[in-house]
Design a protein around this motif. Structure first.
Motif, PDB file in Angstrom:
ATOM      1  N   TRP A  26       7.344 146.751  46.634  1.00 48.55           N
ATOM      2  CA  TRP A  26       7.198 146.019  47.885  1.00 48.55           C
ATOM      3  C   TRP A  26       6.332 144.782  47.730  1.00 48.55           C
ATOM      4  N   ASP A  27       6.348 143.934  48.761  1.00 46.56           N
ATOM      5  CA  ASP A  27       5.506 142.747  48.839  1.00 46.56           C
ATOM      6  C   ASP A  27       4.540 142.906  50.008  1.00 46.56           C
ATOM      7  N   ASP A  72       5.842 142.426  53.448  1.00 48.68           N
ATOM      8  CA  ASP A  72       6.791 143.418  53.966  1.00 48.68           C
ATOM      9  C   ASP A  72       6.174 144.272  55.065  1.00 48.68           C
ATOM     10  N   PRO A 103       2.133 138.430  45.547  1.00 43.88           N
ATOM     11  CA  PRO A 103       2.046 139.477  46.560  1.00 43.88           C
ATOM     12  C   PRO A 103       2.830 140.746  46.238  1.00 43.88           C
ATOM     13  N   HIS A 104       3.424 140.824  45.052  1.00 40.17           N
ATOM     14  CA  HIS A 104       4.268 141.977  44.726  1.00 40.17           C
ATOM     15  C   HIS A 104       3.422 143.177  44.308  1.00 40.17           C
TER      16      HIS A 104
END
Length: 192
Positions: free
Chosen positions: A155-156, A159, A113-114
């Protein structure tokens, strides 16, 4: 005597190879193909993202990246940004860049998910990257571009609360009452 001649020939060949490599390097620097001793000039690209984008201009109007209820923002990764916003006559350049580093991420597993996002525009402008799925809108925190005109996010997906589905990606920049937007032609395909 033969060993001396061989060493001289090897030395000459080595010097010729080094001179050739040096000439190629100088040629590449002078033609702008490399940017080791000078900065690459910021020029708007014809394809703002990996998949291209459409650009819309609306000066003095509020941006279309306003968050709907339930949207969240990513906390700032670093402080700073452009320090001299005193020039009010600067023309705003439409945003370009890799708005997401991976257009097909997964919430778990591989790819993970990054994400890394980059928005490039006029130095000192504020950039927001927005993700829209139906009536749901999620945004990365607005960032002010640095002296090079870049804003970065690391970010992920979790987030900002992105869930599986197809998300439209839009970058909106504002500066001195001007607004420019660019929409990534590739959508973000989030899998579970």
């Amino acid at each position: 005597m033969n060993k001396v001649r061989t060493k001289v020939h090897i030395l000459r060949a080595g010097l010729l190879v080094l001179a050739g490599v040096g000439l190629v390097f100088v040629f590449l620097e002078l033609t702008g193909a490399t940017h080791i001793f000078h900065k690459k000039p910021m020029t708007p690209a014809t394809s703002p993202t990996k998949g291209g984008a459409s650009v819309n201009e609306s000066k003095g109007e509020p941006g279309s990246a306003n968050n709907s209820s339930g949207s969240e923002t990513v906390p700032p990764a670093s402080a700073g940004g452009y320090k001299n916003p005193s020039n009010t006559s600067t023309a705003l350049v439409a945003p370009i860049g890799n708005f997401v580093s991976n257009h097909s991420p997964g919430l778990t597993g591989s790819p993970g998910p990054h994400e890394t996002s980059v928005c490039t525009t006029t130095p000192g402008a504020t950039c927001t990257i927005t993700f829209t799925n139906g009536s749901t809108t999620k945004s990365l925190e607005a960032r002010t571009t640095d002296n090079e005109g870049n804003a970065y996010w690391d970010w992920d997906l979790q987030d900002i609360g992105l869930y599986p589905g197809t998300w439209k990606i839009t970058a909106t920049v504002t500066l001195n009452g001007q607004t420019q937007t660019a929409t990534d032609s590739l959508k973000l395909q989030v899998s579970s």
